[in-house]
Design a protein around this motif. Structure first.
Motif, PDB file in Angstrom:
ATOM      1  N   THR A  69      46.774  42.399  31.910  1.00  9.37           N
ATOM      2  CA  THR A  69      48.060  41.770  31.609  1.00  9.37           C
ATOM      3  C   THR A  69      48.090  40.281  31.929  1.00  9.37           C
ATOM      4  N   LEU A  70      47.054  39.778  32.546  1.00 14.44           N
ATOM      5  CA  LEU A  70      47.004  38.361  32.888  1.00 14.44           C
ATOM      6  C   LEU A  70      46.611  37.539  31.668  1.00 14.44           C
ATOM      7  N   ALA A  77      45.284  27.593  36.698  1.00 12.81           N
ATOM      8  CA  ALA A  77      44.356  28.355  37.528  1.00 12.81           C
ATOM      9  C   ALA A  77      44.249  29.817  37.104  1.00 12.81           C
ATOM     10  N   GLY A  78      44.605  30.110  35.855  1.00  8.21           N
ATOM     11  CA  GLY A  78      44.528  31.479  35.361  1.00  8.21           C
ATOM     12  C   GLY A  78      43.108  32.034  35.347  1.00  8.21           C
ATOM     13  N   GLN A  79      42.151  31.211  34.973  1.00  8.40           N
ATOM     14  CA  GLN A  79      40.754  31.660  34.947  1.00  8.40           C
ATOM     15  C   GLN A  79      40.250  31.954  36.363  1.00  8.40           C
ATOM     16  N   ALA A  83      38.999  35.505  37.883  1.00 11.08           N
ATOM     17  CA  ALA A  83      37.742  35.647  38.616  1.00 11.08           C
ATOM     18  C   ALA A  83      37.963  36.360  39.954  1.00 11.08           C
ATOM     19  N   LEU A  84      39.084  36.083  40.624  1.00 11.60           N
ATOM     20  CA  LEU A  84      39.410  36.792  41.869  1.00 11.60           C
ATOM     21  C   LEU A  84      39.622  38.282  41.610  1.00 11.60           C
TER      22      LEU A  84
END
Length: 130
Positions: A69-70, A77-79, A83-84
């Motif tokens: 859903t992201l 900082a979405g990427q 990654a987190l």
């Protein structure tokens, strides 16, 4: 727990979810992620393999939902956040498949940190809209 009490609890939880803001729903999802990761870690420590698997698989499902859903390109900082989530997912899988205590502890730590961050963001958003 008797049936009436369980039924009332289920109704209360359903109402809490139905009336929650999107920010609160996200925090609630992270709170459940933390709970599942903690329970999985405790079960691994006690040797309760089936219980650990159940909790860690549920935690993995939550992370999968967060990943799917992201919209990583639509937010700053979405990427990095994606990654987190990917790293957390790998730690949960490693803890489950290999019964890795270190991976379980890392998954719990990261889940708590993410939950705290989203909780603070929800509070700031609520204060800004008030």
């Amino acid at each position: 727990m008797n049936y009436a009490r369980q039924s009332a609890r289920t109704a209360y939880q359903g109402n809490a979810i139905a009336t929650a803001s999107p920010a609160r729903l996200l925090v609630m999802l992270f709170e459940r992620l933390v709970l599942d990761a903690e329970r999985g870690q405790v079960a691994l420590l006690s040797g309760a393999r089936e219980e650990a698997n159940q909790q860690l698989v549920h935690a993995q499902a939550i992370v999968t939902e967060l990943q799917s859903t992201l919209d990583a390109d639509a937010m700053p900082a979405g990427q990095e956040l994606l990654a987190l989530y990917d790293y957390l997912q790998r730690q949960l899988i490693k803890a489950n498949v290999s019964q890795d205590q270190i991976a379980a502890a890392e998954a719990v730590r990261l889940s708590r940190d993410l939950c705290d961050t989203w909780r603070q963001a929800a509070l700031l958003a609520a204060a800004a809209s008030a």
